[in-house]
Design an enzyme around this catalytic site. Structure first.
Site, PDB file in Angstrom:
ATOM      1  N   CYS A  18      -1.555   8.998   3.866  1.00 16.70           N
ATOM      2  CA  CYS A  18      -1.564   8.617   2.454  1.00 16.70           C
ATOM      3  C   CYS A  18      -2.846   9.101   1.787  1.00 16.70           C
ATOM      4  CB  CYS A  18      -1.432   7.110   2.332  1.00 16.70           C
ATOM      5  SG  CYS A  18      -2.472   6.251   3.500  1.00 16.70           S
TER       6      CYS A  18
ATOM      7  N   GLU B 237       0.871  -1.177   0.000  1.00 13.85           N
ATOM      8  CA  GLU B 237       0.000   0.000   0.000  1.00 13.85           C
ATOM      9  C   GLU B 237       0.904   1.223   0.000  1.00 13.85           C
ATOM     10  OE1 GLU B 237      -3.165  -0.392  -0.411  1.00 13.85           O
ATOM     11  OE2 GLU B 237      -3.115  -2.558  -0.105  1.00 13.85           O
TER      12      GLU B 237
HETATM   13  P1  NAD Z   1       9.233   4.647   3.139  1.00 11.93           P
HETATM   14  O1  NAD Z   1       9.016   3.979   1.822  1.00 11.93           O
HETATM   15  O2  NAD Z   1      10.338   5.611   3.245  1.00 11.93           O
HETATM   16  O3  NAD Z   1       9.473   3.550   4.253  1.00 11.93           O
HETATM   17  C1  NAD Z   1       8.566   2.510   4.503  1.00 11.93           C
HETATM   18  C2  NAD Z   1       9.335   1.388   5.149  1.00 11.93           C
HETATM   19  O4  NAD Z   1      10.222   0.827   4.179  1.00 11.93           O
HETATM   20  C3  NAD Z   1      10.218   1.844   6.322  1.00 11.93           C
HETATM   21  O5  NAD Z   1      10.171   0.857   7.337  1.00 11.93           O
HETATM   22  C4  NAD Z   1      11.596   1.909   5.679  1.00 11.93           C
HETATM   23  O6  NAD Z   1      12.652   1.761   6.592  1.00 11.93           O
HETATM   24  C5  NAD Z   1      11.516   0.715   4.733  1.00 11.93           C
HETATM   25  N1  NAD Z   1      12.504   0.698   3.652  1.00 11.93           N
HETATM   26  C6  NAD Z   1      13.114   1.723   3.033  1.00 11.93           C
HETATM   27  N2  NAD Z   1      13.927   1.262   2.059  1.00 11.93           N
HETATM   28  C7  NAD Z   1      13.836  -0.089   2.062  1.00 11.93           C
HETATM   29  C8  NAD Z   1      14.413  -1.148   1.296  1.00 11.93           C
HETATM   30  N3  NAD Z   1      15.293  -0.914   0.311  1.00 11.93           N
HETATM   31  N4  NAD Z   1      14.070  -2.411   1.574  1.00 11.93           N
HETATM   32  C9  NAD Z   1      13.184  -2.686   2.566  1.00 11.93           C
HETATM   33  N5  NAD Z   1      12.607  -1.735   3.326  1.00 11.93           N
HETATM   34  C10 NAD Z   1      12.922  -0.447   3.076  1.00 11.93           C
HETATM   35  O7  NAD Z   1       7.831   5.310   3.570  1.00 11.93           O
HETATM   36  P2  NAD Z   1       7.499   6.149   4.911  1.00 11.93           P
HETATM   37  O8  NAD Z   1       8.045   7.538   4.713  1.00 11.93           O
HETATM   38  O9  NAD Z   1       7.832   5.424   6.155  1.00 11.93           O
HETATM   39  O10 NAD Z   1       5.917   6.168   4.855  1.00 11.93           O
HETATM   40  C11 NAD Z   1       5.227   7.154   4.185  1.00 11.93           C
HETATM   41  C12 NAD Z   1       4.713   6.623   2.851  1.00 11.93           C
HETATM   42  O11 NAD Z   1       3.797   5.566   3.126  1.00 11.93           O
HETATM   43  C13 NAD Z   1       3.935   7.664   2.094  1.00 11.93           C
HETATM   44  O12 NAD Z   1       4.271   7.569   0.727  1.00 11.93           O
HETATM   45  C14 NAD Z   1       2.476   7.251   2.336  1.00 11.93           C
HETATM   46  O13 NAD Z   1       1.618   7.682   1.316  1.00 11.93           O
HETATM   47  C15 NAD Z   1       2.591   5.766   2.403  1.00 11.93           C
HETATM   48  N6  NAD Z   1       1.481   5.176   3.154  1.00 11.93           N
HETATM   49  C16 NAD Z   1       0.513   4.504   2.465  1.00 11.93           C
HETATM   50  C17 NAD Z   1      -0.563   3.952   3.136  1.00 11.93           C
HETATM   51  C18 NAD Z   1      -1.631   3.189   2.416  1.00 11.93           C
HETATM   52  O14 NAD Z   1      -2.377   2.463   3.059  1.00 11.93           O
HETATM   53  N7  NAD Z   1      -1.747   3.299   1.098  1.00 11.93           N
HETATM   54  C19 NAD Z   1      -0.668   4.111   4.517  1.00 11.93           C
HETATM   55  C20 NAD Z   1       0.334   4.785   5.188  1.00 11.93           C
HETATM   56  C21 NAD Z   1       1.416   5.304   4.489  1.00 11.93           C
END
Ligand code: NAD
Length: 508
Positions: A344, A310
């Site tokens: 989001c 998501e």
């Molecule tokens: P992010 O992508 O920076 O990080 C998400 C997770 O991925 C973190 O735990 C991060 O450490 C991890 N991560 C980063 N690089 C990685 C890799 N190479 N391999 C594995 N894991 C890795 O996102 P964020 O800033 O924590 O969250 C915000 C984002 O989430 C926004 O884009 C928001 O829209 C989205 N979001 C979507 C929903 C939904 O239900 N659609 C809900 C909440 C947040």
């Protein structure tokens, strides 16, 4: 804590052999959202919990193989609105520790998967009861201080939504046992809802405490073992969920709690032969990167992995000239600015007709001036607080597009085609014909579509959440469909009549 008698009665395990005929029904309702009015007990409890956290730094280890482990790669989670407050000290698991976690998880997989769903569900009902009662104030305070949420934003996330995820998922998992194939007099057919063969990697974001609990919890409920990598910026609240699950009876090795550098975690889990699923919420680039890694490693895996992700959105509010202006103004202020726009589902695109724009603009600016930005723990009148960090535009930014009133159909087309996302969107109109047109033209523009309501605030079991296009795989957490992603059903046929001949009647 004992379960209410009704729930216990309904969960009674059916007689063996008649299981496929027995219908399980579980009564669950959404957790009430508390108001925190002056003088209320919940407000007093929250203020005490906030005081207890003042100046405190909680030490958070990795938990691997049922043991707390510290590595030398120590990190800190800072309060977003007070960087001098280190709310948590934690450490990153390295590649070796992550591989130990994979082995420890895989070692208990069969035993956990064989545990009856009734037993697994009880753990999540109990965790929900703990969150709803004795640990609610602590969870809220940790989400407020650690992730910069206001009282209400913490309440709808870390209390209501998380409790609802645990209870409704458990209900749906139990009721899934009712989905059984047709049996006939000479053979009985049944479906066994097995966990996936391997481990699931749960990678959670900073912005919703509940999502962390759900990404790790839902696969575990369905009989999977999980490696949970929480976000560095939500460590305090996420570790508390993990401890509550253990208190509720989750066996120690089912979920391995492994804070880690994102890339190290991603590289390690996707290169393991036991990798069988990714449950991700976060940004599009991270999800795409992980998906590509999975493709590159496909030949290593014992089973085709399930990928659920998501991601983000650039969500719209479309305003028609027949709209109710106060609903537009209040809905847009809440959607665009609550939690500093870091949802989001936050509205970032407002499309307003030129005929209404002067009114909408004046009212938006008037109300916007009243918004208090600050420390949500000190002053409960704060509407939003600091953004989590300075890495990306994921904040309180609203763009406005004013269109000639008569061209609303072209604008609906524009809304549909102008963004790569398809997460949430809202249409504000009193004209029923226009609402129907918008529903048709925007059918693919949003996975969660609102009519005369803001684009945020989905409730578990009422508006299952998620979108397609670049917004993700739209697996709808908060619905029974989501659980199907975390089970690999086995169909069993038992024949009751001996097979006396290999030749068919027509052959004689
Ligand atoms: P992010 O992508 O920076 O990080 C998400 C997770 O991925 C973190 O735990 C991060 O450490 C991890 N991560 C980063 N690089 C990685 C890799 N190479 N391999 C594995 N894991 C890795 O996102 P964020 O800033 O924590 O969250 C915000 C984002 O989430 C926004 O884009 C928001 O829209 C989205 N979001 C979507 C929903 C939904 O239900 N659609 C809900 C909440 C947040």
């Amino acid at each position: 804590m004992l379960l209410p008698p009704l729930r216990r009665a309904l969960l009674g395990c059916p007689r063996a052999g008649l299981r496929w005929q027995h219908r399980i029904a579980v009564e669950v309702t959404n957790e009430p959202i508390l108001e925190f009015k002056q003088g209320s007990p919940e407000r007093a409890a929250l203020q005490k919990a906030l005081n207890d956290l003042k100046g405190k730094t909680e030490a958070i280890p990795c938990v691997v193989g049922g043991e707390e482990v510290w590595t030398s790669d120590v990190r800190y989670q800072l309060s977003p609105f007070n960087h001098s407050h280190k709310v948590a000290k934690f450490c990153y698991a390295d590649k070796d520790l992550l591989n130990k976690a994979i082995n420890a998880a895989v070692a208990v997989r069969k035993e956990w998967d064989l545990k009856p769903i009734q037993d697994r569900a009880q753990i999540f009902f109990k965790a929900a009861d703990i969150l709803s009662g004795p640990r609610r104030a602590e969870m809220l305070a940790k989400t407020m201080i650690g992730q910069g949420k206001t009282v209400m934003q913490a309440e709808i996330d870390a209390a209501a939504e998380l409790i609802d995820f645990f209870r409704f998922n458990a209900k749906y998992a139990l009721e899934l046992e009712n989905s059984q194939p047709v049996s006939i007099p000479i053979s009985t057919n049944s479906m066994v809802y097995r966990g996936l063969e391997g481990f699931v990697a749960a990678v959670s974001p900073f912005n919703f405490t509940a999502i962390g609990g759900n990404l790790a919890g839902a696969p575990a409920l369905m009989g999977n073992v999980v490696l949970w990598k929480p976000s560095d910026a939500a460590m305090l609240s996420n570790f508390t969920i993990y401890r509550i699950l253990l208190e509720a009876g989750l066996p120690p090795n089912v979920i391995q709690f492994v804070p880690a550098d994102g890339a190290v975690f991603g590289d390690t889990v996707t290169s393991s032969e036991h990798f069988c699923g990714l449950n991700f919420t976060g940004s599009v680039p991270t999800f795409k990167h992980l998906w590509k890694q999975v493709s590159e490693n496909l030949d290593r895996y014992r089973t085709f992995p399930r990928l659920a992700g998501e991601c983000g959105g650039k969500n719209f509010h479309f305003v028609h000239s027949s709209a109710d202006v106060p609903s537009v103004v209040n809905g847009t202020l809440r959607s665009a600015f609550e939690y500093s726009g870091q949802k989001c589902s936050a509205c970032s695109r407002l499309y307003a007709p030129d005929s209404l724009w002067p009114q909408i603009k004046a009212k938006l600016l008037e109300e916007h001036r009243k918004i208090k930005v600050g420390d949500p723990a000190q002053d409960f009148a704060t509407f939003f607080s600091a953004v989590i960090d300075d890495k990306e535009i994921f904040g309180p930014v609203l763009t406005v597009y004013v269109y000639p009133e008569k061209q609303y159909k072209e604008i609906l087309q524009l809304i549909d085609t102008t963004s790569p996302y398809g997460l949430t969107g809202a249409v504000f109109a009193q004209d029923k014909h226009v609402i129907q047109e918008a529903r048709t033209l925007l059918r693919n523009a949003a996975g969660n579509f609102y009519i005369n309501d803001k684009s945020t605030g989905a409730i578990v079991a009422q508006q299952p959440f998620g979108g397609a296009r670049a917004s993700g795989t739209n697996d709808k957490p908060g619905s029974p469909f989501y659980l199907l992603r975390w089970t690999s059903p086995q169909a069993i046929k038992e024949t009751h009549v001996p097979l006396g001949d290999w030749q068919y009647a027509y052959m004689q």
